[in-house]
Design a protein around this motif. Structure first.
Motif, PDB file in Angstrom:
ATOM      1  N   ASN A 159      17.446 -31.846  -4.408  1.00  0.00           N
ATOM      2  CA  ASN A 159      17.137 -31.595  -3.002  1.00  0.00           C
ATOM      3  C   ASN A 159      18.281 -31.987  -2.065  1.00  0.00           C
ATOM      4  O   ASN A 159      18.075 -32.176  -0.882  1.00  0.00           O
ATOM      5  CB  ASN A 159      15.849 -32.317  -2.588  1.00  0.00           C
ATOM      6  N   ALA A 207      10.600 -29.712   1.461  1.00  0.00           N
ATOM      7  CA  ALA A 207       9.525 -28.773   1.140  1.00  0.00           C
ATOM      8  C   ALA A 207       8.617 -28.572   2.349  1.00  0.00           C
ATOM      9  O   ALA A 207       7.404 -28.792   2.282  1.00  0.00           O
ATOM     10  CB  ALA A 207       8.734 -29.280  -0.060  1.00  0.00           C
ATOM     11  N   THR A 219      12.847 -25.528   2.540  1.00  0.00           N
ATOM     12  CA  THR A 219      12.836 -24.502   1.502  1.00  0.00           C
ATOM     13  C   THR A 219      11.611 -23.624   1.737  1.00  0.00           C
ATOM     14  O   THR A 219      10.578 -24.089   2.220  1.00  0.00           O
ATOM     15  CB  THR A 219      12.774 -25.123   0.094  1.00  0.00           C
ATOM     16  N   HIS A 264      12.868 -30.448  -5.933  1.00  0.00           N
ATOM     17  CA  HIS A 264      12.405 -31.523  -6.802  1.00  0.00           C
ATOM     18  C   HIS A 264      13.355 -32.690  -6.611  1.00  0.00           C
ATOM     19  O   HIS A 264      14.549 -32.473  -6.346  1.00  0.00           O
ATOM     20  CB  HIS A 264      12.423 -31.068  -8.263  1.00  0.00           C
ATOM     21  N   GLN A 307      11.972 -20.469  -3.255  1.00  0.00           N
ATOM     22  CA  GLN A 307      12.642 -21.763  -3.239  1.00  0.00           C
ATOM     23  C   GLN A 307      11.645 -22.898  -3.455  1.00  0.00           C
ATOM     24  O   GLN A 307      10.497 -22.813  -3.032  1.00  0.00           O
ATOM     25  CB  GLN A 307      13.351 -21.975  -1.901  1.00  0.00           C
ATOM     26  N   SER A 308      12.118 -23.939  -4.086  1.00  0.00           N
ATOM     27  CA  SER A 308      11.346 -25.169  -4.222  1.00  0.00           C
ATOM     28  C   SER A 308      12.339 -26.312  -4.396  1.00  0.00           C
ATOM     29  O   SER A 308      13.512 -26.078  -4.695  1.00  0.00           O
ATOM     30  CB  SER A 308      10.389 -25.096  -5.423  1.00  0.00           C
ATOM     31  N   GLU A 333       5.786 -19.547   7.887  1.00  0.00           N
ATOM     32  CA  GLU A 333       7.141 -20.065   7.667  1.00  0.00           C
ATOM     33  C   GLU A 333       8.058 -19.867   8.866  1.00  0.00           C
ATOM     34  O   GLU A 333       9.173 -20.386   8.885  1.00  0.00           O
ATOM     35  CB  GLU A 333       7.762 -19.408   6.426  1.00  0.00           C
ATOM     36  N   LYS A 384       8.777 -20.940   0.244  1.00  0.00           N
ATOM     37  CA  LYS A 384       8.115 -20.383  -0.940  1.00  0.00           C
ATOM     38  C   LYS A 384       8.291 -18.872  -1.008  1.00  0.00           C
ATOM     39  O   LYS A 384       8.440 -18.310  -2.086  1.00  0.00           O
ATOM     40  CB  LYS A 384       6.634 -20.750  -0.939  1.00  0.00           C
TER      41      LYS A 384
END
Length: 141
Positions: free
Chosen positions: A83, A11, A70, A79, A76-77, A48, A72
């Motif tokens: 991942n 992230a 990833t 967890h 995309q995110s 980014e 935003k």
């Protein structure tokens, strides 16, 4: 013979993570590309641009640890648990299609196989067991 390597998603802190892994395992990055150096850079927000599009750190003789940030802006995110992908690199285009189609059977195609800007034939999927795969064939020049 095809090779399989772990592909990690972060992230926004891929660079920090990979500098840490480099300090642990040694060696040098065999590849590092930022989003600002891709054909789609103009579509991304300024914050980014310097994020990592792809990085690779060889670990031992037959293993490469790879990753990306990833974004935003691309929806995309990550967890814990989603991942990581397995990245398979077949020896030829035919095996690429065979592996991709077999792994996708009963699963979900995330990105169909296609020729991509880095010169590979590439696709992504989640198999019927929930495992994420990246299939990447690069013809030897």
């Amino acid at each position: 013979m095809a090779t399989v390597n772990p592909y990690l998603n972060f992230a926004g802190n891929t660079e920090e993570a990979f500098n840490f892994y480099k300090s642990v395992f040694g060696g040098e990055f065999s590849f590092l590309q930022r989003f600002k150096d891709t054909p789609h850079a103009g579509e991304l927000p300024a914050e980014e641009q310097d994020k990592i599009m792809h990085i690779a750190l060889p670990i031992g003789e037959n293993m490469v640890l790879m990753a990306t940030d990833t974004l935003k802006s691309m929806g995309q995110s990550v967890h814990p648990g989603d991942n990581m992908s397995l990245a398979i690199s077949p020896d030829n285009r035919e095996d690429t299609e065979r592996y991709f189609n077999a792994l996708a059977d009963g699963g979900k195609v995330v990105m169909p196989l296609e020729d991509v800007f880095w010169g590979a034939y590439f696709g992504m999927l989640v198999d019927k067991f929930g495992i994420q795969w990246m299939v990447n064939f690069e013809a030897k020049q």
